[in-house]
Design a protein around this motif. Structure first.
Motif, PDB file in Angstrom:
ATOM      1  N   LEU A  88       0.830  -1.206   0.000  1.00 49.75           N
ATOM      2  CA  LEU A  88       0.000   0.000   0.000  1.00 49.75           C
ATOM      3  C   LEU A  88       0.863   1.255   0.000  1.00 49.75           C
ATOM      4  CD1 LEU A  88      -2.709  -1.080   2.616  1.00 49.75           C
ATOM      5  CD2 LEU A  88      -3.066  -0.744   0.153  1.00 49.75           C
ATOM      6  N   ARG A  89       1.903   1.250   0.797  1.00 52.97           N
ATOM      7  CA  ARG A  89       2.777   2.420   0.900  1.00 52.97           C
ATOM      8  C   ARG A  89       3.496   2.687  -0.415  1.00 52.97           C
ATOM      9  NH1 ARG A  89       7.931   3.708   1.902  1.00 52.97           N
ATOM     10  NH2 ARG A  89       8.577   1.522   1.953  1.00 52.97           N
ATOM     11  N   LYS A  90       3.946   1.612  -1.067  1.00 53.98           N
ATOM     12  CA  LYS A  90       4.689   1.750  -2.329  1.00 53.98           C
ATOM     13  C   LYS A  90       3.770   1.805  -3.549  1.00 53.98           C
ATOM     14  CE  LYS A  90       8.776  -0.728  -0.659  1.00 53.98           C
ATOM     15  NZ  LYS A  90       9.660  -1.918  -0.853  1.00 53.98           N
ATOM     16  N   ARG A 159      11.133   0.991  10.346  1.00 52.61           N
ATOM     17  CA  ARG A 159      11.781   0.881   9.041  1.00 52.61           C
ATOM     18  C   ARG A 159      11.683   2.155   8.204  1.00 52.61           C
ATOM     19  NH1 ARG A 159      15.287  -3.218   9.577  1.00 52.61           N
ATOM     20  NH2 ARG A 159      14.391  -5.304   9.341  1.00 52.61           N
ATOM     21  N   ILE A 160      10.555   2.856   8.295  1.00 48.21           N
ATOM     22  CA  ILE A 160      10.313   3.973   7.385  1.00 48.21           C
ATOM     23  C   ILE A 160      10.526   5.320   8.067  1.00 48.21           C
ATOM     24  CG2 ILE A 160       8.695   4.990   5.736  1.00 48.21           C
ATOM     25  CD1 ILE A 160       9.559   2.054   5.171  1.00 48.21           C
ATOM     26  N   LEU A 161       9.808   5.568   9.156  1.00 46.64           N
ATOM     27  CA  LEU A 161       9.887   6.886   9.786  1.00 46.64           C
ATOM     28  C   LEU A 161      11.263   7.141  10.394  1.00 46.64           C
ATOM     29  CD1 LEU A 161       8.315   9.456  10.461  1.00 46.64           C
ATOM     30  CD2 LEU A 161       7.614   8.397  12.614  1.00 46.64           C
ATOM     31  N   PHE A 162      11.770   6.163  11.173  1.00 49.50           N
ATOM     32  CA  PHE A 162      13.082   6.325  11.805  1.00 49.50           C
ATOM     33  C   PHE A 162      14.221   5.814  10.934  1.00 49.50           C
ATOM     34  CE2 PHE A 162      10.433   5.828  15.839  1.00 49.50           C
ATOM     35  CZ  PHE A 162      10.284   7.197  15.979  1.00 49.50           C
ATOM     36  N   TYR A 234      -4.104   4.298   6.343  1.00 53.84           N
ATOM     37  CA  TYR A 234      -4.745   5.589   6.154  1.00 53.84           C
ATOM     38  C   TYR A 234      -4.390   6.566   7.283  1.00 53.84           C
ATOM     39  CZ  TYR A 234      -7.265   4.040   2.082  1.00 53.84           C
ATOM     40  OH  TYR A 234      -7.565   3.610   0.818  1.00 53.84           O
ATOM     41  N   TYR A 235      -3.983   6.027   8.420  1.00 54.44           N
ATOM     42  CA  TYR A 235      -3.490   6.889   9.498  1.00 54.44           C
ATOM     43  C   TYR A 235      -2.105   7.437   9.162  1.00 54.44           C
ATOM     44  CZ  TYR A 235      -1.629   8.343  14.004  1.00 54.44           C
ATOM     45  OH  TYR A 235      -1.034   9.066  15.010  1.00 54.44           O
ATOM     46  N   ILE A 236      -1.251   6.582   8.586  1.00 53.86           N
ATOM     47  CA  ILE A 236       0.117   7.021   8.294  1.00 53.86           C
ATOM     48  C   ILE A 236       0.240   7.635   6.895  1.00 53.86           C
ATOM     49  CG2 ILE A 236       1.072   5.215   9.773  1.00 53.86           C
ATOM     50  CD1 ILE A 236       1.878   3.695   7.246  1.00 53.86           C
ATOM     51  N   LYS A 237      -0.796   7.531   6.066  1.00 51.15           N
ATOM     52  CA  LYS A 237      -0.720   7.991   4.676  1.00 51.15           C
ATOM     53  C   LYS A 237      -0.271   9.440   4.556  1.00 51.15           C
ATOM     54  CE  LYS A 237      -3.320   8.008   0.339  1.00 51.15           C
ATOM     55  NZ  LYS A 237      -4.629   7.711  -0.297  1.00 51.15           N
ATOM     56  N   PRO A 238      -0.813  10.379   5.351  1.00 50.83           N
ATOM     57  CA  PRO A 238      -0.310  11.763   5.239  1.00 50.83           C
ATOM     58  C   PRO A 238       1.185  11.871   5.501  1.00 50.83           C
ATOM     59  CG  PRO A 238      -2.346  11.697   6.496  1.00 50.83           C
ATOM     60  CD  PRO A 238      -1.896  10.275   6.329  1.00 50.83           C
ATOM     61  N   LYS A 239       1.710  11.074   6.434  1.00 49.85           N
ATOM     62  CA  LYS A 239       3.139  11.100   6.735  1.00 49.85           C
ATOM     63  C   LYS A 239       3.943  10.545   5.560  1.00 49.85           C
ATOM     64  CE  LYS A 239       2.217  10.340  11.685  1.00 49.85           C
ATOM     65  NZ  LYS A 239       0.751  10.258  11.531  1.00 49.85           N
ATOM     66  N   VAL A 240       3.393   9.488   4.928  1.00 49.60           N
ATOM     67  CA  VAL A 240       4.065   8.902   3.769  1.00 49.60           C
ATOM     68  C   VAL A 240       4.129   9.904   2.630  1.00 49.60           C
ATOM     69  CG1 VAL A 240       3.919   7.103   1.995  1.00 49.60           C
ATOM     70  CG2 VAL A 240       3.412   6.556   4.382  1.00 49.60           C
ATOM     71  N   MET A 241       3.018  10.614   2.378  1.00 54.26           N
ATOM     72  CA  MET A 241       2.980  11.592   1.312  1.00 54.26           C
ATOM     73  C   MET A 241       3.943  12.732   1.595  1.00 54.26           C
ATOM     74  SD  MET A 241      -1.140  11.664   0.545  1.00 54.26           S
ATOM     75  CE  MET A 241      -0.964  12.924  -0.722  1.00 54.26           C
ATOM     76  N   TYR A 242       4.060  13.121   2.882  1.00 57.51           N
ATOM     77  CA  TYR A 242       4.975  14.203   3.243  1.00 57.51           C
ATOM     78  C   TYR A 242       6.422  13.757   3.001  1.00 57.51           C
ATOM     79  CZ  TYR A 242       7.635  17.427   6.168  1.00 57.51           C
ATOM     80  OH  TYR A 242       8.554  18.329   6.627  1.00 57.51           O
ATOM     81  N   GLN A 243       6.730  12.515   3.304  1.00 61.16           N
ATOM     82  CA  GLN A 243       8.085  12.012   3.098  1.00 61.16           C
ATOM     83  C   GLN A 243       8.449  11.932   1.623  1.00 61.16           C
ATOM     84  OE1 GLN A 243       8.143   8.254   5.207  1.00 61.16           O
ATOM     85  NE2 GLN A 243       9.221   9.180   6.910  1.00 61.16           N
ATOM     86  N   ASN A 244       7.454  11.674   0.778  1.00 64.55           N
ATOM     87  CA  ASN A 244       7.713  11.522  -0.648  1.00 64.55           C
ATOM     88  C   ASN A 244       7.840  12.834  -1.391  1.00 64.55           C
ATOM     89  OD1 ASN A 244       7.697   8.737  -0.417  1.00 64.55           O
ATOM     90  ND2 ASN A 244       5.522   8.551  -0.855  1.00 64.55           N
ATOM     91  N   LYS A 245       7.586  13.949  -0.711  1.00 67.92           N
ATOM     92  CA  LYS A 245       7.686  15.255  -1.367  1.00 67.92           C
ATOM     93  C   LYS A 245       9.145  15.628  -1.601  1.00 67.92           C
ATOM     94  CE  LYS A 245       3.331  17.284   0.206  1.00 67.92           C
ATOM     95  NZ  LYS A 245       2.698  18.362   0.977  1.00 67.92           N
TER      96      LYS A 245
END
Length: 245
Positions: A88-90, A159-162, A234-245
């Motif tokens: 989902l993340r990728k 794995r992702i955030l830290f 869907y809880y972490i999705k905004p954080k994922v999108m922010y990281q991909n910017k």
């Protein structure tokens, strides 16, 4: 011609990576599932007499060994719910296509290895000794869903955030897995931390899953945990999108 050669080279490299990842998942699932049940059976065997703290620690060791031994890679998931949130993340369903079948086959062989060892040694019936029964099916489903969701959220944090990858990240993830097992691993029908392992153990040993309704099995072991993973995503999705910017 150079462009075509580069395209072919990239395609071959991608295919090789997929095959290696599938093989890594297969080997990791064998190691994890066999060790998982071996350590639990030894805890409940009077011959070994280990403490519950040792059980929790060895489950963490099993998870660490399964991830690190095959290819010293941090990309191994073992648990299908982790593969799902990664896909989902990728936004790449191929993650599921090449990882989950390998996890299924590996878990099946891992259970066969455990059963072979168990029949020749201590002959422990895990489910008759291990599981703490929950009287309410709804509570069982909720606990299984929470276990799957927390596992995926912990995977994302580590794995992702830290960005804790390779050996250090594997150690942190194994410790986290150990804590989750301590909180949920001894309850009946809570299978999120080793779903394919418990499925094949139950089927091959004629255990509790055969005495449960088909609807409960589907909801508890598959649908509800998957919904939990989607909620985490869907809880972490905004954080994922922010990281991909």
């Amino acid at each position: 011609m150079d462009t075509i050669a580069k395209t072919v080279s990239k395609s071959r490299a991608k295919t090789r990576t997929i095959l290696l990842n599938a093989l890594a998942e297969f080997l990791a699932s064998i190691i994890f599932t066999s060790l998982y049940f071996i350590f639990i059976s030894r805890y409940f065997s009077e011959e070994f007499g280990s403490s519950i703290v040792v059980l929790f620690f060895t489950i963490g060791v099993a998870f660490f060994a399964a991830i690190f031994i095959p290819f010293h890679t941090y990309r191994i998931h073992i648990i299908p719910f982790v593969s799902l949130i990664s896909a989902l993340r990728k936004r790449d369903p191929m993650v599921l296509v090449h990882k989950v079948p390998s996890q299924i086959l590996g878990a099946f062989l891992g259970v066969l290895i455990f059963n072979s060892i168990n029949m020749r040694t201590i002959k422990v019936d895990i489910e008759s000794l291990q599981m703490i029964p929950l009287s309410d099916p709804g509570l069982t489903i909720l606990l299984n869903t929470v276990a799957a969701a927390l596992l995926c959220y912990g995977f994302y944090l580590i794995r992702i955030l830290f960005k804790a990858k390779r050996l250090s990240g594997t150690i942190y993830l194994s410790l986290y897995f150990m804590v989750l097992f301590a909180a949920t691993g001894l309850f009946s029908s809570v299978s999120a931390l080793n779903p394919f392992g418990y499925l094949f153990y139950d089927l091959l040993q004629n255990q509790t899953i055969l005495n449960q309704s088909f609807l409960f099995v589907i909801v508890n072991h598959f649908l509800a945990p998957i919904i939990g993973v989607f909620l985490v995503f869907y809880y972490i999705k905004p954080k994922v999108m922010y990281q991909n910017k």
